[in-house]
Design a protein around this motif. Structure first.
Motif, PDB file in Angstrom:
ATOM      1  N   VAL A 159       0.896  -1.233  -0.108  1.00 46.97           N
ATOM      2  CA  VAL A 159      -0.008  -0.085   0.147  1.00 46.97           C
ATOM      3  C   VAL A 159       1.003   1.302  -0.059  1.00 46.97           C
ATOM      4  N   GLY A 160       0.777   2.040  -0.842  1.00 45.31           N
ATOM      5  CA  GLY A 160       1.423   3.128  -1.093  1.00 45.31           C
ATOM      6  C   GLY A 160       0.766   4.513  -1.046  1.00 45.31           C
ATOM      7  N   ILE A 161       1.043   5.222   0.057  1.00 51.54           N
ATOM      8  CA  ILE A 161       0.501   6.391   0.180  1.00 51.54           C
ATOM      9  C   ILE A 161       1.083   7.631  -0.597  1.00 51.54           C
ATOM     10  N   GLU A 162       0.090   8.355  -1.296  1.00 48.94           N
ATOM     11  CA  GLU A 162       0.223   9.183  -2.476  1.00 48.94           C
ATOM     12  C   GLU A 162       0.129  10.491  -1.790  1.00 48.94           C
ATOM     13  N   PHE A 163       1.141  11.420  -1.246  1.00 45.72           N
ATOM     14  CA  PHE A 163       1.201  12.611  -0.748  1.00 45.72           C
ATOM     15  C   PHE A 163       0.696  13.771  -1.827  1.00 45.72           C
ATOM     16  N   GLU A 164       0.041  14.880  -1.206  1.00 45.84           N
ATOM     17  CA  GLU A 164      -0.327  15.830  -2.308  1.00 45.84           C
ATOM     18  C   GLU A 164      -0.526  16.921  -1.518  1.00 45.84           C
ATOM     19  N   PRO A 165      -0.051  18.391  -2.115  1.00 44.37           N
ATOM     20  CA  PRO A 165      -0.285  19.452  -1.351  1.00 44.37           C
ATOM     21  C   PRO A 165      -1.776  19.774  -1.131  1.00 44.37           C
ATOM     22  N   GLU A 166      -1.890  20.043   0.215  1.00 40.53           N
ATOM     23  CA  GLU A 166      -3.186  20.658   0.634  1.00 40.53           C
ATOM     24  C   GLU A 166      -3.911  19.218   1.356  1.00 40.53           C
TER      25      GLU A 166
ATOM     26  N   LEU B 107      -4.027  15.810   4.143  1.00 46.47           N
ATOM     27  CA  LEU B 107      -3.206  15.908   5.472  1.00 46.47           C
ATOM     28  C   LEU B 107      -1.835  15.329   5.353  1.00 46.47           C
ATOM     29  N   VAL B 108      -1.415  14.549   4.313  1.00 51.35           N
ATOM     30  CA  VAL B 108      -0.092  14.129   4.172  1.00 51.35           C
ATOM     31  C   VAL B 108       0.245  14.624   2.840  1.00 51.35           C
ATOM     32  N   GLU B 109       1.038  15.792   2.656  1.00 49.75           N
ATOM     33  CA  GLU B 109       1.204  16.574   1.630  1.00 49.75           C
ATOM     34  C   GLU B 109       2.814  16.483   1.192  1.00 49.75           C
ATOM     35  N   CYS B 110       3.582  16.106   1.705  1.00 46.89           N
ATOM     36  CA  CYS B 110       5.015  16.065   1.198  1.00 46.89           C
ATOM     37  C   CYS B 110       5.839  14.896   1.665  1.00 46.89           C
ATOM     38  N   THR B 111       7.090  14.927   1.236  1.00 48.67           N
ATOM     39  CA  THR B 111       7.607  13.552   1.315  1.00 48.67           C
ATOM     40  C   THR B 111       8.317  13.253   3.010  1.00 48.67           C
ATOM     41  N   ASP B 112       8.472  14.392   3.835  1.00 51.03           N
ATOM     42  CA  ASP B 112       8.693  14.354   5.207  1.00 51.03           C
ATOM     43  C   ASP B 112       7.605  13.686   5.862  1.00 51.03           C
ATOM     44  N   GLU B 113       6.297  14.245   5.543  1.00 48.10           N
ATOM     45  CA  GLU B 113       5.107  13.725   6.245  1.00 48.10           C
ATOM     46  C   GLU B 113       4.932  12.416   6.055  1.00 48.10           C
ATOM     47  N   VAL B 114       5.120  11.976   4.698  1.00 43.05           N
ATOM     48  CA  VAL B 114       4.587  10.340   4.552  1.00 43.05           C
ATOM     49  C   VAL B 114       5.801   9.836   4.973  1.00 43.05           C
TER      50      VAL B 114
ATOM     51  N   GLY C 122       5.482  14.994  -9.480  1.00 42.79           N
ATOM     52  CA  GLY C 122       4.873  16.390  -9.886  1.00 42.79           C
ATOM     53  C   GLY C 122       4.462  16.847  -8.430  1.00 42.79           C
ATOM     54  N   HIS C 123       3.879  15.995  -7.610  1.00 43.75           N
ATOM     55  CA  HIS C 123       3.350  16.694  -6.231  1.00 43.75           C
ATOM     56  C   HIS C 123       4.510  17.190  -5.527  1.00 43.75           C
ATOM     57  N   ALA C 124       5.749  16.407  -5.433  1.00 45.86           N
ATOM     58  CA  ALA C 124       6.740  17.101  -4.633  1.00 45.86           C
ATOM     59  C   ALA C 124       7.373  18.245  -5.171  1.00 45.86           C
ATOM     60  N   ALA C 125       7.136  18.560  -6.601  1.00 41.00           N
ATOM     61  CA  ALA C 125       7.663  19.805  -7.302  1.00 41.00           C
ATOM     62  C   ALA C 125       6.774  21.057  -6.969  1.00 41.00           C
ATOM     63  N   VAL C 126       5.477  20.664  -7.097  1.00 37.94           N
ATOM     64  CA  VAL C 126       4.375  21.620  -6.738  1.00 37.94           C
ATOM     65  C   VAL C 126       4.518  22.128  -5.148  1.00 37.94           C
ATOM     66  N   TYR C 127       4.950  21.250  -4.313  1.00 33.73           N
ATOM     67  CA  TYR C 127       5.002  21.333  -2.969  1.00 33.73           C
ATOM     68  C   TYR C 127       6.316  22.348  -2.585  1.00 33.73           C
ATOM     69  N   GLY C 128       7.325  22.332  -3.672  1.00 30.38           N
ATOM     70  CA  GLY C 128       8.509  23.265  -3.475  1.00 30.38           C
ATOM     71  C   GLY C 128       9.783  22.180  -3.354  1.00 30.38           C
TER      72      GLY C 128
END
Length: 281
Positions: A156-163, A165-172, A191-197
């Motif tokens: 099971v892979g959690i996909e983080f996404e800006p906005e 609850l889990v929105e970046c690499t460190d959080e996942v 792309g989500h990592a890029a959008v998060y900065g």
């Protein structure tokens, strides 16, 4: 590494037709959309499973992942955008349970098609639900999902996404550590990592050993660009950095193009993306 393409670009086509079209473009793998109009599990019956199996057998294409991030089929009037509700952090227990059971059906489909993984997003905390409470719901829901996935050999892979609850690499990665289960990882959407900065090399290297799959798309504006999935070459991401970083950590799974933004031109998107990236494979 092998290159795959998600059926979520082919929402104007049936799932078997999408599989055949993606195979025709030369992809080694196909990601199955676990939502309408493809595999919405309350309505995805034995005949649908058989038709999908026929398309997979006919083409010889592998299933890279079952994408259970959204469940917009839950709503009779859902607008044409990504829907994460009911999520695994919904404050209502019966709705969390519905989503857990829905994810189990995605795991069943992954197991029956030989897919190594299912991806899942955390969802957004709804008004009135504090993030700490939502996080507790997430951890509890994941244990129930992972208990089901583990004996079936599905990650099971959690996909983080800006906005979310889990929105970046460190959080996942913190979540993976908190849950402490071997079959939980990250479905890394570059792309989500890029959008998060985030620095893409750093995001990939931090995720080493935890990646269940990779989603790929281009982003206009590169780091901190707008979240709109583009065909590689139409945006500003440095794919040399992406693939060099994946090589450096020894990643050998699927890289799946997720171009749901091209429902009216899916064949063009699949063909153009393949031509842009085939040199890396």
């Amino acid at each position: 590494m092998e290159l795959a393409f998600s059926t979520n670009a082919y929402t104007n086509h049936t799932l078997p037709d999408a599989v055949r079209r993606i195979a025709d473009h030369g992809y080694a793998g196909v990601e199955l959309l676990g939502d309408v109009p493809h595999a919405y599990f309350p309505e995805f019956d034995a005949d649908d499973v058989a038709a999908l199996g026929d398309a997979l057998a006919e083409t010889g294409i592998a299933v890279s992942n079952v994408n259970a991030n959204t469940a917009s089929g839950y709503y009779s009037d859902a607008p044409p955008s990504a829907f994460f509700e009911p999520s695994v952090i919904n404050p209502e227990a019966d709705r969390r349970t519905w989503r857990v059971e829905y994810t189990k059906r995605a795991i069943d489909l992954a197991a029956s098609t030989g897919a190594p993984s299912v991806c899942l997003s955390s969802g957004r905390p709804l008004p009135g639900t504090m993030p700490d409470e939502a996080y507790d719901h997430l951890v509890s829901s994941l244990h129930a999902i992972l208990d089901y996935a583990e004996p079936r050999g599905v990650q099971v892979g959690i996909e983080f996404e800006p906005e979310l609850l889990v929105e970046c690499t460190d959080e996942v990665l913190t979540l993976i550590d908190d849950v402490g289960r071997d079959n939980l990882g990250v479905n890394l959407d570059v792309g989500h990592a890029a959008v998060y900065g985030e620095d893409l090399r750093e995001s990939i290297e931090k995720s080493a050993g935890h990646i269940t799959g990779v989603h790929l798309e281009d982003i206009a504006g590169g780091i901190r660009g707008k979240h709109y999935h583009l065909v590689p070459g139409e945006g500003d991401l440095d794919f040399d950095v992406v693939f060099d970083s994946l090589d450096s950590i020894g990643y050998d799974g699927f890289v799946t193009l997720e171009l749901y933004t091209y429902p009216d031109r899916p064949d063009w998107a699949a063909k153009t993306a393949f031509e842009a990236l085939e040199r890396y494979f």
